[in-house]
Scaffold this motif. Structure first.
Motif, PDB file in Angstrom:
ATOM      1  N   ASN A   1       0.830  -1.214   0.000  1.00 32.25           N
ATOM      2  CA  ASN A   1       0.000   0.000   0.000  1.00 32.25           C
ATOM      3  C   ASN A   1       0.863   1.262   0.000  1.00 32.25           C
ATOM      4  N   TYR A   2       1.981   1.204   0.728  1.00 32.03           N
ATOM      5  CA  TYR A   2       2.882   2.366   0.751  1.00 32.03           C
ATOM      6  C   TYR A   2       3.425   2.657  -0.653  1.00 32.03           C
ATOM      7  N   ILE A   3       3.868   1.623  -1.339  1.00 37.00           N
ATOM      8  CA  ILE A   3       4.396   1.802  -2.695  1.00 37.00           C
ATOM      9  C   ILE A   3       3.298   2.311  -3.629  1.00 37.00           C
ATOM     10  N   ASP A   4       2.099   1.771  -3.483  1.00 39.12           N
ATOM     11  CA  ASP A   4       0.969   2.202  -4.314  1.00 39.12           C
ATOM     12  C   ASP A   4       0.669   3.680  -4.093  1.00 39.12           C
ATOM     13  N   PHE A   5       0.719   4.123  -2.827  1.00 44.05           N
ATOM     14  CA  PHE A   5       0.403   5.525  -2.516  1.00 44.05           C
ATOM     15  C   PHE A   5       1.484   6.470  -3.051  1.00 44.05           C
ATOM     16  N   VAL A   6       2.745   6.075  -2.896  1.00 40.47           N
ATOM     17  CA  VAL A   6       3.836   6.907  -3.436  1.00 40.47           C
ATOM     18  C   VAL A   6       3.715   7.002  -4.956  1.00 40.47           C
ATOM     19  N   ALA A   7       3.392   5.880  -5.609  1.00 42.19           N
ATOM     20  CA  ALA A   7       3.257   5.877  -7.068  1.00 42.19           C
ATOM     21  C   ALA A   7       2.128   6.782  -7.533  1.00 42.19           C
ATOM     22  N   SER A   8       1.066   6.890  -6.713  1.00 44.82           N
ATOM     23  CA  SER A   8      -0.060   7.751  -7.103  1.00 44.82           C
ATOM     24  C   SER A   8       0.330   9.227  -7.136  1.00 44.82           C
ATOM     25  N   GLY A   9       1.475   9.570  -6.533  1.00 42.13           N
ATOM     26  CA  GLY A   9       1.936  10.960  -6.569  1.00 42.13           C
ATOM     27  C   GLY A   9       2.385  11.415  -7.940  1.00 42.13           C
ATOM     28  N   ILE A  10       2.369  10.500  -8.918  1.00 41.68           N
ATOM     29  CA  ILE A  10       2.801  10.893 -10.261  1.00 41.68           C
ATOM     30  C   ILE A  10       1.902  11.977 -10.841  1.00 41.68           C
ATOM     31  N   VAL A  11       0.605  11.970 -10.461  1.00 39.01           N
ATOM     32  CA  VAL A  11      -0.300  13.005 -10.965  1.00 39.01           C
ATOM     33  C   VAL A  11       0.086  14.365 -10.399  1.00 39.01           C
ATOM     34  N   VAL A  12       0.410  14.386  -9.096  1.00 40.98           N
ATOM     35  CA  VAL A  12       0.866  15.646  -8.487  1.00 40.98           C
ATOM     36  C   VAL A  12       2.133  16.124  -9.187  1.00 40.98           C
ATOM     37  N   PHE A  13       3.049  15.196  -9.429  1.00 44.22           N
ATOM     38  CA  PHE A  13       4.297  15.548 -10.121  1.00 44.22           C
ATOM     39  C   PHE A  13       4.018  16.140 -11.499  1.00 44.22           C
ATOM     40  N   LEU A  14       3.097  15.519 -12.247  1.00 46.42           N
ATOM     41  CA  LEU A  14       2.797  16.009 -13.590  1.00 46.42           C
ATOM     42  C   LEU A  14       2.176  17.402 -13.556  1.00 46.42           C
ATOM     43  N   PHE A  15       1.454  17.731 -12.474  1.00 46.52           N
ATOM     44  CA  PHE A  15       0.872  19.073 -12.351  1.00 46.52           C
ATOM     45  C   PHE A  15       1.943  20.134 -12.077  1.00 46.52           C
ATOM     46  N   ILE A  16       2.974  19.799 -11.301  1.00 44.59           N
ATOM     47  CA  ILE A  16       3.944  20.826 -10.877  1.00 44.59           C
ATOM     48  C   ILE A  16       5.203  20.840 -11.734  1.00 44.59           C
ATOM     49  N   PHE A  17       5.323  19.909 -12.666  1.00 42.70           N
ATOM     50  CA  PHE A  17       6.507  19.887 -13.531  1.00 42.70           C
ATOM     51  C   PHE A  17       6.494  21.112 -14.455  1.00 42.70           C
ATOM     52  N   PRO A  18       7.639  21.809 -14.706  1.00 45.18           N
ATOM     53  CA  PRO A  18       9.000  21.462 -14.299  1.00 45.18           C
ATOM     54  C   PRO A  18       9.563  22.325 -13.177  1.00 45.18           C
ATOM     55  N   ASP A  19       8.782  23.269 -12.625  1.00 45.94           N
ATOM     56  CA  ASP A  19       9.348  24.240 -11.673  1.00 45.94           C
ATOM     57  C   ASP A  19       8.796  24.101 -10.266  1.00 45.94           C
ATOM     58  N   GLY A  20       7.979  23.049 -10.001  1.00 46.66           N
ATOM     59  CA  GLY A  20       7.461  22.836  -8.655  1.00 46.66           C
ATOM     60  C   GLY A  20       6.268  23.691  -8.287  1.00 46.66           C
ATOM     61  N   ARG A  21       5.681  24.424  -9.242  1.00 50.36           N
ATOM     62  CA  ARG A  21       4.521  25.284  -8.969  1.00 50.36           C
ATOM     63  C   ARG A  21       3.278  24.728  -9.653  1.00 50.36           C
ATOM     64  N   PHE A  22       2.115  24.956  -9.018  1.00 51.20           N
ATOM     65  CA  PHE A  22       0.845  24.567  -9.628  1.00 51.20           C
ATOM     66  C   PHE A  22       0.382  25.678 -10.574  1.00 51.20           C
ATOM     67  N   VAL A  23       0.288  25.351 -11.848  1.00 48.99           N
ATOM     68  CA  VAL A  23      -0.144  26.297 -12.876  1.00 48.99           C
ATOM     69  C   VAL A  23      -1.146  25.596 -13.778  1.00 48.99           C
ATOM     70  N   PRO A  24      -2.379  26.160 -13.889  1.00 49.88           N
ATOM     71  CA  PRO A  24      -2.972  27.275 -13.147  1.00 49.88           C
ATOM     72  C   PRO A  24      -3.182  26.927 -11.671  1.00 49.88           C
ATOM     73  N   LYS A  25      -3.569  27.911 -10.887  1.00 50.14           N
ATOM     74  CA  LYS A  25      -3.689  27.728  -9.445  1.00 50.14           C
ATOM     75  C   LYS A  25      -4.731  26.679  -9.073  1.00 50.14           C
ATOM     76  N   TRP A  26      -5.807  26.582  -9.870  1.00 46.81           N
ATOM     77  CA  TRP A  26      -6.878  25.653  -9.515  1.00 46.81           C
ATOM     78  C   TRP A  26      -6.442  24.199  -9.583  1.00 46.81           C
ATOM     79  N   THR A  27      -5.287  23.918 -10.179  1.00 44.36           N
ATOM     80  CA  THR A  27      -4.818  22.532 -10.226  1.00 44.36           C
ATOM     81  C   THR A  27      -4.432  22.011  -8.842  1.00 44.36           C
ATOM     82  N   ILE A  28      -4.235  22.921  -7.873  1.00 46.45           N
ATOM     83  CA  ILE A  28      -3.972  22.471  -6.495  1.00 46.45           C
ATOM     84  C   ILE A  28      -5.156  21.644  -5.996  1.00 46.45           C
ATOM     85  N   GLY A  29      -6.369  22.145  -6.248  1.00 43.57           N
ATOM     86  CA  GLY A  29      -7.571  21.424  -5.829  1.00 43.57           C
ATOM     87  C   GLY A  29      -7.706  20.084  -6.528  1.00 43.57           C
TER      88      GLY A  29
END
Length: 680
Positions: free
Chosen positions: A135-163
């Motif tokens: 489950n831990y590995i599965d949860f870490v892997a699910s962070g790929i969507v968050v990564f794809l939102f903040i790539f390449p500078d670590g910011r959420f663009v547009p802002k509503w993608t945080i939600g």
């Protein structure tokens, strides 16, 4: 303090990476061994431990085409190993390359966990006691969507993608740690689950596209091209599962691993985008990839629609319906491919892939813009849109330098400068900003630009001529108003008081004559002299407007009369005027006379010459040349009021004016007016 905190934070992140990598790699190889064993044993009709495990019926189906369970097991095991090895290699490579960067470490950890996650379902069902780690590995892997939102500078663009990212993590947490919750997508209908997955990744795609068009710099845009490959692969993977679902035939269970293996492009493309973004230009590959994905999807939709429609209406099926569907697809394939290719080209390159469309668009803009002041603005805007460029500008060549006339967009890269030529004359310069820092124009685009430049050159020449004409009109109006002011001043300050004085003198003489005849006569004599002066002033005013001698006796006589005034000087004048000057337009005639008048005056006053030749020739051009053998003139004298006046008179009539001076050898004044002798 901040340095110590960052050091501790870096150590914590590295420790988490090591723990995650060890668990991922260990569990993955264990899952490969378990899956290899499971795949060799058929399962009942339902209740298979792994999705790829075959039932007895599916096993028999494969054996009919010569594939044994052992072969299938090794095939699946090798495919799974390739996927895991691809993710692990990319993740470990990123970490070793730059483990001090938190963002790269975070990316590396997600890539490793994502690769291992393909075997976690099998392990969690076969060994429930290690579910905490899976489950831990599965949860870490699910962070790929968050990564794809903040790539390449670590910011959420547009802002509503945080939600959106937060919502994704809530669903992922519910799916992994709260499987009985209504927020677990796996409890939803299958189609809704697929729509949800597809929706999240489509939002990721939109966010990256928005970032690419609105926010990213040239380097980030090049990185995004690689990232888009990963997103499309994921969407394709989800689409495959959505189309064929859990219930696949044995043949599809062989084909599916081949398709899923392409998912290793994700870690490879992410690693390249982060570390080696300058390695290749992906435009052409993305273009073709998107084309064939869309084409394949449309073909599948058309095929399914025809089969379903004919089966529903005519209650028929089998080979005949498939034959009709294939025939329709064969007929529609090429037109659909062409339309899709055009649409994708316009999206990626603007109209640069269609020369006719680009030229047509530019022509329509030029035709629709009636105000010459906005023509060049429309041209640079169209050029930028047609070629999908961040910047375009036009400079006009005026007064031996380039002056900015219009620009569109922002210049962030080294520009390409192209001379704008009309009939071999440089009339301006086109400046185009490249799309990326290290991306120039292809040979095809350069040829298209050259075709467009010809049209732009004509437009710039037209604007330049119109601008010069407007300036000439403005100068003419100013000159006319200045002339009116001069005449008004002369009349008001000179002739007006003179006439008023004459009236007063006449009245005084009349009164004085009654008392003293002699004094009255003297006053009348003085008044008569003043009257003659007033008449001379009036004649001078008229002469300044246009010498009457030109209308009465012609240009030839006027020039000879002008020279005759200086017959007592030491200068020998020679005049050569062709008879056809009698056909000159009034404007050229007065300009010719004034230029000769000013030149002769300069010769008399400044040249110390003994000879002056005045020569007029007509041959498509009226050419005036006044040459003396005096001491010559300095550069400052060339810029004097008299010279400026002669130059202005010439240029007002689209003529050319030159002054050639050689020290101690004399001066040659040359003026030429475009003129066709109608009597020749």
């Amino acid at each position: 303090m901040n340095k110590d905190f960052n050091k501790i934070l870096n150590n914590i992140i590295k420790f988490m990476w090591i723990i995650t990598a060890l668990i991922s790699v260990g569990l993955f190889f264990f899952s490969v061994f378990i899956q290899h064993t499971i795949y060799q044993v058929p399962c009942p009709t339902s209740g298979c431990i792994d999705f790829a495990q075959l039932t007895l019926e599916e096993s028999a189906e494969l054996q009919t085409i010569g594939i044994s369970l052992i072969s299938y097991s090794w095939f699946k095991t090798i495919m799974n190993f390739i996927i895991g090895f691809g993710f692990f290699s990319a993740g470990i490579f990123l970490f070793l390359k730059n483990s001090s960067d938190k963002f790269i470490t975070f990316t590396s950890m997600i890539i490793i966990a994502y690769g291992a996650n393909f075997g976690m379902d099998t392990l969690s069902q076969a060994f429930p006691n290690i579910m905490v780690m899976t489950n831990y590995i599965d949860f870490v892997a699910s962070g790929i969507v968050v990564f794809l939102f903040i790539f390449p500078d670590g910011r959420f663009v547009p802002k509503w993608t945080i939600g959106i990212a937060a919502l994704w993590m809530i669903f992922s947490y519910s799916r992994i740690f709260m499987p009985d919750s209504i927020l677990n997508p796996e409890l939803w209908p299958f189609w809704l689950d697929i729509v949800g997955w597809m929706g999240f990744y489509l939002l990721v795609f939109y966010a990256q596209l928005y970032r690419f068009r609105k926010v990213s710099n040239s380097v980030q845009k090049q990185q995004a091209k690689w990232l888009i490959v990963s997103i499309i692969i994921i969407i394709l993977h989800i689409g495959w599962i959505g189309i064929f679902g859990d219930e696949q035939t044995a043949i599809l269970k062989v084909i599916t691993p081949l398709m899923i293996t392409t998912i290793i492009i994700i870690p490879v493309s992410l690693a390249i985008s982060i570390l080696q973004y300058k390695l290749w230009n992906l435009d052409i590959y993305i273009n073709r990839f998107v084309l064939y994905i869309m084409l394949s999807s449309l073909v599948a939709i058309i095929y399914a629609s025809i089969v379903g429609l004919l089966g529903t209406i005519f209650q028929i099926g089998g080979f005949f319906v498939s034959f009709i569907a294939v025939g329709v697809i064969a007929i529609l394939f090429q037109p659909i491919k062409g339309k899709l290719q055009d649409a994708i080209n316009r999206l990626m390159y603007g109209e640069s892939r269609s020369p006719y469309a680009a030229l047509s668009m530019l022509g329509q803009k030029l035709e629709a813009t009636s105000d010459t002041r906005t023509v060049l603005s429309s041209v640079v805007e169209t050029m930028s849109q047609v070629l999908k460029l961040p910047y375009a500008a036009i400079y006009l060549f005026t007064e031996n330098s380039f002056q900015l006339a219009a620009e569109y967009g922002y210049l962030n890269t080294s520009p390409k400068r192209i001379n704008l030529v009309y009939q071999k004359d440089v009339v301006g310069e086109l400046v185009l900003g490249t799309r990326d820092l290290n991306e120039g124009f292809s040979d095809y685009e350069q040829r298209l630009i050259q075709d467009l430049v010809r049209q732009v050159g004509m437009a710039v020449y037209s604007v330049k001529v119109t601008t010069d004409l407007m300036k000439s009109r403005e100068n003419l109006v100013k000159a006319r108003e200045e002339e009116r002011k001069r005449i008004r001043r002369d009349l008001h300050d000179g002739l007006g008081p003179q006439l008023a004085s004459l009236g007063m003198n006449i009245e005084a003489a009349r009164n004085l004559y009654q008392i003293n005849h002699k004094a009255g006569d003297e006053l009348l004599i003085t008044t008569h002299k003043q009257l003659k002066d007033a008449i001379n002033d009036i004649r001078q005013l008229v002469y300044d407007l246009r010498p009457p001698i030109l209308d009465e006796l012609g240009l030839t006589f006027a020039i000879n009369e002008l020279v005759r005034q200086y017959s007592n000087s030491e200068i020998n004048f020679q005049v050569s005027v062709p008879p056809s000057v009698s056909t000159l337009p009034a404007a050229i005639e007065i300009a010719t006379y004034r230029i000769i008048q000013e030149s002769v005056s300069n010769v008399i006053r400044h040249s110390d010459a003994t000879e002056c030749i005045i020569n007029i020739t007509i041959n498509n051009f009226l050419k005036i040349e006044i040459t003396d053998n005096g001491k010559g003139i300095s550069f400052i004298s060339k810029k004097g009021i008299g010279m400026a006046s002669m130059r202005e008179r010439t240029e007002e009539l689209n003529g050319t004016f030159h002054v050639i001076s050689t020290p101690e050898q004399g001066v040659s004044i040359q003026a030429a007016f475009p003129f066709v002798d109608k009597g020749a």
